[in-house]
Design a protein around this motif. Structure first.
Motif, PDB file in Angstrom:
ATOM      1  N   ILE A  92       0.873  -1.176  -0.052  1.00 60.80           N
ATOM      2  CA  ILE A  92       0.248   0.158   0.018  1.00 60.80           C
ATOM      3  C   ILE A  92       0.745   1.170   0.108  1.00 60.80           C
ATOM      4  O   ILE A  92       0.562   2.191  -0.640  1.00 60.80           O
ATOM      5  N   GLN A  93       2.094   1.308   0.615  1.00 65.59           N
ATOM      6  CA  GLN A  93       2.774   2.282   0.824  1.00 65.59           C
ATOM      7  C   GLN A  93       3.599   2.738  -0.607  1.00 65.59           C
ATOM      8  O   GLN A  93       3.540   3.861  -1.187  1.00 65.59           O
ATOM      9  N   PHE A  94       3.944   1.517  -1.378  1.00 62.15           N
ATOM     10  CA  PHE A  94       4.349   1.577  -2.603  1.00 62.15           C
ATOM     11  C   PHE A  94       3.109   2.103  -3.657  1.00 62.15           C
ATOM     12  O   PHE A  94       3.374   3.128  -4.474  1.00 62.15           O
ATOM     13  N   LEU A  95       1.900   1.594  -3.469  1.00 62.77           N
ATOM     14  CA  LEU A  95       0.884   2.277  -4.400  1.00 62.77           C
ATOM     15  C   LEU A  95       0.514   3.734  -4.026  1.00 62.77           C
ATOM     16  O   LEU A  95       0.182   4.436  -5.131  1.00 62.77           O
ATOM     17  N   LYS A  96       0.831   4.386  -3.237  1.00 57.13           N
ATOM     18  CA  LYS A  96       0.665   5.534  -2.817  1.00 57.13           C
ATOM     19  C   LYS A  96       1.720   6.334  -3.485  1.00 57.13           C
ATOM     20  O   LYS A  96       1.515   7.842  -3.698  1.00 57.13           O
ATOM     21  N   THR A  97       3.046   5.785  -4.047  1.00 55.81           N
ATOM     22  CA  THR A  97       3.883   6.669  -4.820  1.00 55.81           C
ATOM     23  C   THR A  97       3.446   6.756  -6.269  1.00 55.81           C
ATOM     24  O   THR A  97       4.014   7.577  -6.959  1.00 55.81           O
ATOM     25  N   LEU A  98       2.289   6.333  -6.734  1.00 57.06           N
ATOM     26  CA  LEU A  98       1.951   6.167  -7.990  1.00 57.06           C
ATOM     27  C   LEU A  98       1.013   7.505  -8.289  1.00 57.06           C
ATOM     28  O   LEU A  98       0.663   7.494  -9.541  1.00 57.06           O
ATOM     29  N   THR A  99       0.688   8.173  -7.199  1.00 57.06           N
ATOM     30  CA  THR A  99       0.031   9.517  -7.474  1.00 57.06           C
ATOM     31  C   THR A  99       0.841  10.267  -8.339  1.00 57.06           C
ATOM     32  O   THR A  99       1.992  10.966  -7.884  1.00 57.06           O
ATOM     33  N   GLY A 100       0.365  11.047  -9.397  1.00 52.36           N
ATOM     34  CA  GLY A 100       0.889  12.025 -10.174  1.00 52.36           C
ATOM     35  C   GLY A 100       0.328  13.257 -10.074  1.00 52.36           C
ATOM     36  O   GLY A 100      -0.219  13.589  -8.998  1.00 52.36           O
ATOM     37  N   GLU A 101       0.668  14.248 -11.001  1.00 47.27           N
ATOM     38  CA  GLU A 101       0.287  15.587 -10.813  1.00 47.27           C
ATOM     39  C   GLU A 101      -0.574  16.081 -11.982  1.00 47.27           C
ATOM     40  O   GLU A 101      -0.544  15.331 -12.955  1.00 47.27           O
ATOM     41  N   TRP A 102      -1.474  16.982 -11.628  1.00 46.62           N
ATOM     42  CA  TRP A 102      -2.432  17.663 -12.784  1.00 46.62           C
ATOM     43  C   TRP A 102      -2.208  18.892 -12.810  1.00 46.62           C
ATOM     44  O   TRP A 102      -2.258  19.383 -11.536  1.00 46.62           O
ATOM     45  N   ALA A 103      -2.054  19.611 -13.778  1.00 46.53           N
ATOM     46  CA  ALA A 103      -1.949  21.139 -13.871  1.00 46.53           C
ATOM     47  C   ALA A 103      -0.614  21.492 -12.922  1.00 46.53           C
ATOM     48  O   ALA A 103      -1.018  22.724 -12.169  1.00 46.53           O
ATOM     49  N   GLY A 104       0.264  20.775 -12.754  1.00 47.09           N
ATOM     50  CA  GLY A 104       1.385  21.251 -12.051  1.00 47.09           C
ATOM     51  C   GLY A 104       1.086  21.001 -10.532  1.00 47.09           C
ATOM     52  O   GLY A 104       2.167  21.365  -9.560  1.00 47.09           O
ATOM     53  N   LYS A 105       0.183  20.350 -10.196  1.00 47.80           N
ATOM     54  CA  LYS A 105      -0.182  19.952  -8.599  1.00 47.80           C
ATOM     55  C   LYS A 105      -0.457  18.714  -8.272  1.00 47.80           C
ATOM     56  O   LYS A 105      -0.929  17.894  -9.192  1.00 47.80           O
ATOM     57  N   PRO A 106       0.132  18.073  -7.045  1.00 46.45           N
ATOM     58  CA  PRO A 106      -0.156  16.587  -6.954  1.00 46.45           C
ATOM     59  C   PRO A 106      -1.577  16.361  -6.679  1.00 46.45           C
ATOM     60  O   PRO A 106      -2.415  17.187  -6.503  1.00 46.45           O
ATOM     61  N   LEU A 107      -2.100  15.391  -7.233  1.00 43.47           N
ATOM     62  CA  LEU A 107      -3.724  14.968  -7.073  1.00 43.47           C
ATOM     63  C   LEU A 107      -3.839  14.626  -5.724  1.00 43.47           C
ATOM     64  O   LEU A 107      -2.937  14.188  -4.917  1.00 43.47           O
TER      65      LEU A 107
END
Length: 322
Positions: free
Chosen positions: A307-322
């Motif tokens: 689960i900790q690894f899966l949380k590293t898959l969050t990217g950015e949109w419009a220059g800000k983290p989702l």
């Protein structure tokens, strides 16, 4: 079990044979790939597509736009288990995220179309989603001078169903979410992940999750049966038609309960999970995957690491983290 599913099952078992140690550096031949840069698009088409994405005139009663169910500020999906259609009634399947959808090999949970254009076409005429028809959509958009001008500048034949679909698809191709910490890791910044997150990635591979969730979209590039190692639907109860997956398209027994494997990008911010929205949390989803897809009973520590690894898959949109 079909030959394709048997092959994938064998890959899962092969990947489950070792529980390794975390990599000190990103290997060169990873099964997971960083997001590509957004391909060059016509800025005017992108802007027109953005306006159409937020345009309720695509629905039969002018109440529903693409953005009504795909909230870009919160992961590109819907925070409801089932989005509401034009008539205010829930649709039968959980809304997937629109982010990175252009990287999927098929569209929709059942993979019934190959392109974003075809996906848009189906949603507009769906009797449970937008409930309209393309003649009406073209008429409604053509009645507005701003749309008339914008389409005339970009398309020789002006407002048409194909051109609406093209503009929307052009915009959706820009909806990539780069710069996740895991992407940065894959690109060489190996210190961006903590030791526990690296262990989580190793567990993700060693337990076999990567057999179905791989490639540039960490999923979205194959079909798989939901319930490889157990009868998920009997255990869940209350079966409904939409649980049949691709079987509803093909009528083939091997396609019963088969769905497109979803992307895991931004998975930490797109709850609830699965086609039936049955998993309310990421922890619930991981438990289901271990039991019914992998047939494994991992330690609580290993689940927490994944689960900790899966949380590293969050990217950015419009220059800000989702």
């Amino acid at each position: 079990m079909s030959k394709v599913l048997t092959t994938r099952f064998g890959l899962m078992l092969a990947l489950c044979m070792n529980i390794g140690t975390p990599p000190s550096a990103a290997p060169l031949n990873e099964a997971l790939k960083p997001l590509p840069a957004v391909a060059a698009q016509d800025p005017a088409k992108v802007e027109l597509g953005r306006r159409l994405f937020n345009e309720p005139r695509l629905s039969v009663n002018n109440t529903l736009s693409c953005a009504s169910c795909h909230h870009l500020e919160t992961g590109g999906a819907d925070n409801k288990p089932f989005s509401l259609g034009f008539d205010g009634k829930p649709v039968p399947l959980n809304t997937p995220t629109v982010f990175n959808a252009s990287l999927n090999f098929k569209q929709f949970w059942d993979g019934r179309v190959d392109t974003l254009q075809a996906q848009i076409e189906h949603v507009v005429i769906s009797p449970v989603e937008m409930g309209s028809d393309w003649k009406t959509v073209v008429h409604n958009l053509s009645a507005h001078p701003e749309y008339q001008r914008a389409f005339a500048q970009l398309y020789p034949d002006g407002v048409s169903a194909a051109n609406v679909q093209d503009a929307l698809a052009t915009y959706e191709r820009t909806l990539l979410t780069p710069n996740s910490r895991f992407d940065q890791y894959l690109l060489g910044n190996t210190e961006i992940l903590t030791t526990k997150e690296k262990y989580g990635y190793q567990r993700f591979k060693d337990y076999g999750c990567i057999a179905c969730h791989q490639g540039v979209n960490i999923g979205g590039n194959m079909f798989q049966k939901f319930g490889v190692m157990g009868d998920y639907f009997t255990a869940r109860g209350n079966p409904v038609e939409s649980d049949l997956g691709r079987y509803l398209l093909t009528g083939e027994e091997e396609d019963r309960h088969v769905f497109k494997v979803p992307s895991l990008r931004n998975v930490a911010v797109t709850a609830p999970y699965f086609h039936d929205a049955s998993a309310k949390t990421l922890e619930d989803a991981v438990d289901v995957m271990f039991k019914y897809q992998l047939g494994r009973n991992p330690s609580q520590e290993d689940k927490e690491l994944i689960i900790q690894f899966l949380k590293t898959l969050t990217g950015e949109w419009a220059g800000k983290p989702l």
